[in-house]
Design an enzyme around this catalytic site. Sequence first.
Site, mmCIF file in Angstrom:
data_model
loop_
_atom_site.group_PDB
_atom_site.id
_atom_site.type_symbol
_atom_site.label_atom_id
_atom_site.label_comp_id
_atom_site.label_asym_id
_atom_site.label_seq_id
_atom_site.Cartn_x
_atom_site.Cartn_y
_atom_site.Cartn_z
ATOM 1 N N GLU A 157 -5.699 5.352 0.750
ATOM 2 C CA GLU A 157 -4.822 6.464 1.146
ATOM 3 C C GLU A 157 -4.289 7.252 -0.052
ATOM 4 O OE1 GLU A 157 -1.870 4.922 3.841
ATOM 5 O OE2 GLU A 157 -3.384 4.061 5.191
ATOM 6 N N GLU A 263 -10.876 0.633 10.123
ATOM 7 C CA GLU A 263 -9.633 0.243 10.802
ATOM 8 C C GLU A 263 -9.579 0.821 12.215
ATOM 9 O OE1 GLU A 263 -6.098 0.961 8.480
ATOM 10 O OE2 GLU A 263 -7.114 0.547 6.576
#
Length: 327
Positions: A157, A263
Amino acid sequence: MVQLKTAALALLFAGQALSGPVDSRQASVSIDAKFKAHGKKYLGTIGDQYTLTKNTKNPAIIKADFGQLTPENSMKWDATEPNRGQFTFSGSDYLVNFAQSNGKLIRGHTLVWHSQLPGWVSSITDKNTLISVLKNHITTVMTRYKGKIYAWDVLNEIFNEDGSLRNSVFYNVIGEDYVRIAFETARSVDPNAKLYINDYNLDSAGYSKVNGMVSHVKKWLAAGIPIDGIGSQTHLGAGAGSAVAGALNALASAGTKEIAITELDIAGASSTDYVNVVNACLNQAKCVGITVWGVADPDSWRSSSSPLLFDGNYNPKAAYNAIANAL
């Protein structure tokens, strides 16, 4: 192109029995095995000591249906190095031991992330100190599990939604060069592990964050930075599954050896959305696998949206049967 047999979706709504115990689920062959039969590496999920020991159903499903495990929290910085130079691996050791004893691949998650970061790291202002801390953390964690981890999310991220780099402590203190430092350190520790950059909202081709990821990774690869893969988290809203194919194709154009869905969860867990996502990976040669972010809804970080393949009683949902019937 490999396509799931979409006609199988019709079977889902014609008397599927979803209330039986785990050991009488519909699929006589695991969805992981079915996925691998199409040339892919794994269809996996997540786990940690709490979810692996809270009941017998969760680990039973993992053993029966999934071929890969990602630690949900136990390998993050706050769990492994809460104080400088003081490492603790009890949680991550449990996950790794469970995975290895049951023949599951492991994706290490995550070495460098701005979140779940101890305050002693985020408060560092000296460049050389932070570089030393960064290298030591990566080296210590990876060394412990060298040869046991298939792939590592080295960076997690690091992008803003507009495709620019996030103003984390690593970027603000070290600059963009922290990307090179992190990946080169990781490669030196475990040359055989696949090294990934992982992010969310990479779910639609043409989106600025996707474009930013692709352009930066192309630049970093050209500079010799050893990035093996791009991970798309793929936390989706209802109805968003149809855009994933285009997004994966865009990410594949960055030039890494592989990409993965890392994910996956989908609000409402519609069969159509899940089948679209599985198809997207099947049809992109560089997509090596899919990790679903949880087994059953009660353990999901977004449990109120019922986004997983098993319900609150650990029974397979329609989306599970869609995958099992159609692969």
